[in-house]
Design a protein around this motif. Sequence first.
Motif, mmCIF file in Angstrom:
data_model
loop_
_atom_site.group_PDB
_atom_site.id
_atom_site.type_symbol
_atom_site.label_atom_id
_atom_site.label_comp_id
_atom_site.label_asym_id
_atom_site.label_seq_id
_atom_site.Cartn_x
_atom_site.Cartn_y
_atom_site.Cartn_z
ATOM 1 N N LYS A 32 19.488 -7.424 11.510
ATOM 2 C CA LYS A 32 19.204 -6.744 10.247
ATOM 3 C C LYS A 32 17.993 -7.348 9.552
ATOM 4 C CE LYS A 32 23.991 -5.271 9.540
ATOM 5 N NZ LYS A 32 25.177 -5.263 8.639
ATOM 6 N N SER A 33 16.953 -7.600 10.334
ATOM 7 C CA SER A 33 15.728 -8.174 9.799
ATOM 8 C C SER A 33 14.931 -7.107 9.053
ATOM 9 C CB SER A 33 14.881 -8.754 10.937
ATOM 10 O OG SER A 33 13.598 -9.142 10.486
ATOM 11 N N PRO A 34 14.254 -7.474 7.973
ATOM 12 C CA PRO A 34 13.401 -6.488 7.287
ATOM 13 C C PRO A 34 12.253 -6.067 8.196
ATOM 14 C CG PRO A 34 13.008 -8.702 6.437
ATOM 15 C CD PRO A 34 14.216 -8.783 7.320
ATOM 16 N N GLN A 51 8.680 -5.465 9.852
ATOM 17 C CA GLN A 51 7.486 -6.300 9.877
ATOM 18 C C GLN A 51 6.296 -5.450 9.429
ATOM 19 O OE1 GLN A 51 7.998 -9.692 10.738
ATOM 20 N NE2 GLN A 51 10.068 -8.884 10.521
ATOM 21 N N ILE A 52 6.056 -5.424 8.132
ATOM 22 C CA ILE A 52 5.037 -4.559 7.546
ATOM 23 C C ILE A 52 4.096 -5.397 6.689
ATOM 24 C CG2 ILE A 52 4.610 -2.624 5.974
ATOM 25 C CD1 ILE A 52 7.278 -1.468 6.846
ATOM 26 N N VAL A 53 2.804 -5.158 6.853
ATOM 27 C CA VAL A 53 1.778 -5.800 6.042
ATOM 28 C C VAL A 53 1.456 -4.874 4.869
ATOM 29 C CG1 VAL A 53 -0.535 -6.792 6.040
ATOM 30 C CG2 VAL A 53 0.871 -6.920 8.105
ATOM 31 N N SER A 54 1.414 -5.424 3.652
ATOM 32 C CA SER A 54 1.234 -4.580 2.461
ATOM 33 C C SER A 54 0.140 -5.131 1.548
ATOM 34 C CB SER A 54 2.552 -4.458 1.689
ATOM 35 O OG SER A 54 3.567 -3.896 2.480
ATOM 36 N N PRO A 55 -1.123 -5.001 1.929
ATOM 37 C CA PRO A 55 -2.198 -5.415 1.012
ATOM 38 C C PRO A 55 -2.317 -4.455 -0.158
ATOM 39 C CG PRO A 55 -3.123 -4.413 2.989
ATOM 40 C CD PRO A 55 -1.652 -4.524 3.213
ATOM 41 N N ILE A 56 -2.706 -4.978 -1.313
ATOM 42 C CA ILE A 56 -2.800 -4.177 -2.538
ATOM 43 C C ILE A 56 -4.171 -4.394 -3.170
ATOM 44 C CG2 ILE A 56 -1.796 -3.709 -4.801
ATOM 45 C CD1 ILE A 56 0.825 -4.850 -3.800
ATOM 46 N N THR A 86 6.762 -1.243 -1.753
ATOM 47 C CA THR A 86 6.518 -2.260 -0.726
ATOM 48 C C THR A 86 7.785 -2.728 -0.037
ATOM 49 O OG1 THR A 86 6.548 -3.956 -2.472
ATOM 50 C CG2 THR A 86 4.396 -3.121 -1.779
ATOM 51 N N LEU A 87 8.907 -2.116 -0.368
ATOM 52 C CA LEU A 87 10.173 -2.474 0.282
ATOM 53 C C LEU A 87 10.604 -1.351 1.221
ATOM 54 C CD1 LEU A 87 12.170 -4.014 -2.710
ATOM 55 C CD2 LEU A 87 11.005 -5.237 -0.868
ATOM 56 N N GLY A 88 11.358 -1.731 2.237
ATOM 57 C CA GLY A 88 11.907 -0.734 3.142
ATOM 58 C C GLY A 88 10.948 -0.346 4.246
ATOM 59 N N PRO A 89 11.414 0.488 5.160
ATOM 60 C CA PRO A 89 10.587 0.913 6.298
ATOM 61 C C PRO A 89 9.530 1.919 5.881
ATOM 62 C CG PRO A 89 12.691 2.049 6.330
ATOM 63 C CD PRO A 89 12.766 1.056 5.204
ATOM 64 N N LEU A 90 8.622 2.212 6.798
ATOM 65 C CA LEU A 90 7.633 3.246 6.560
ATOM 66 C C LEU A 90 8.316 4.608 6.479
ATOM 67 C CD1 LEU A 90 4.854 2.015 9.014
ATOM 68 C CD2 LEU A 90 4.881 1.779 6.537
ATOM 69 N N GLN A 91 7.649 5.562 5.831
ATOM 70 C CA GLN A 91 8.272 6.852 5.569
ATOM 71 C C GLN A 91 8.563 7.622 6.851
ATOM 72 O OE1 GLN A 91 5.667 8.838 2.797
ATOM 73 N NE2 GLN A 91 6.319 7.597 1.067
ATOM 74 N N ASP A 92 7.640 7.610 7.807
ATOM 75 C CA ASP A 92 7.819 8.387 9.031
ATOM 76 C C ASP A 92 7.260 7.601 10.207
ATOM 77 O OD1 ASP A 92 8.108 10.223 11.032
ATOM 78 O OD2 ASP A 92 6.983 11.826 10.064
ATOM 79 N N LEU A 100 -3.862 0.454 -5.431
ATOM 80 C CA LEU A 100 -3.794 1.175 -4.159
ATOM 81 C C LEU A 100 -3.007 0.300 -3.193
ATOM 82 C CD1 LEU A 100 -4.562 3.525 -2.292
ATOM 83 C CD2 LEU A 100 -6.664 2.270 -1.724
ATOM 84 N N ILE A 101 -1.816 0.746 -2.852
ATOM 85 C CA ILE A 101 -0.915 -0.007 -1.979
ATOM 86 C C ILE A 101 -1.047 0.536 -0.560
ATOM 87 C CG2 ILE A 101 1.458 -0.729 -1.576
ATOM 88 C CD1 ILE A 101 1.983 0.013 -4.546
ATOM 89 N N THR A 102 -1.402 -0.320 0.348
ATOM 90 C CA THR A 102 -1.483 0.057 1.761
ATOM 91 C C THR A 102 -0.354 -0.631 2.514
ATOM 92 O OG1 THR A 102 -3.887 0.293 1.668
ATOM 93 C CG2 THR A 102 -2.902 0.054 3.842
ATOM 94 N N ARG A 103 0.343 0.121 3.336
ATOM 95 C CA ARG A 103 1.410 -0.440 4.153
ATOM 96 C C ARG A 103 1.128 -0.075 5.612
ATOM 97 N NH1 ARG A 103 7.041 0.746 3.089
ATOM 98 N NH2 ARG A 103 7.361 -1.484 3.405
#
Length: 247
Positions: free
Chosen positions: A83-85, A87-92, A163-169, A189-192
């Motif tokens: 149940k690991s979160p 692995q997403i990079v989220s520069p803002i 910035t939480l949770g998985p990508l939308q699609d 501008l949030i990039t994931r």
Amino acid sequence: GSDAEYPVSNMVIRVIKGATHLGLIAAGYLTYSIVGISAGAAIVALTLANGLVHYIFLRLFRDPNMHPLDEALACGAFPSWAKSPPQIVSPILFFDHPPEIENLADIIANHLPRYDRFSSVPAPLPFGLGWTWNKVNVDIAQHLTQRVVANDVELREAISELTLGPLQDPAIPRWEMHLVRNLNGRSALITRMDHCIGDGLSFATAFQGFTTDLNGDPVPPPAPFKRKERSFAPSITRIFDLVAATT
């Protein structure tokens, strides 16, 4: 990872690998029994043969553009039971004067998809032979959203939410952008993007390709990072001093 998606394929390839290993073991035993070389030499020969077969297997079937680490991140760096979160990079990026969403969409559409990983989807190869990048058409509307907030408190709440949770699609290229327009303060501008695409430095390099200064001129690249050269002489001297002190 891919075990749940391709159980039969993975079972087939594992049977092939297992049969290959058994064949190498049998060859090593026969070499030891017939030729009469020592057991140690037979084990060494078996290990080298096993490594050679594994190397040939990787060279023949693996996608050279899919690094093993990217493959591990694409199929899941951790098992589902962990149940690991994600692995997403989220520069803002923060703006005093944010761009219009239409202009931002045009800039992204003209520049970002030229990087293969921003216009490709990681997909498992058949028979458990690893993963590859599948080129797809990019619809910016599926990746870019906008919302409006009234103040900095709502901006922070929006950043926490987005910035939480998985990508939308996950079926489309694994990145998305969210423009949060603040009516009374700085906007963001949030990039994931999935870590299999790259890390923060990779994104900075890609993003720099379509950024300009206030005059419209391209932003110059940053100075290359230079690692400070270190001498091992002081460490060696300390080791000798330590040895001398304990004798």
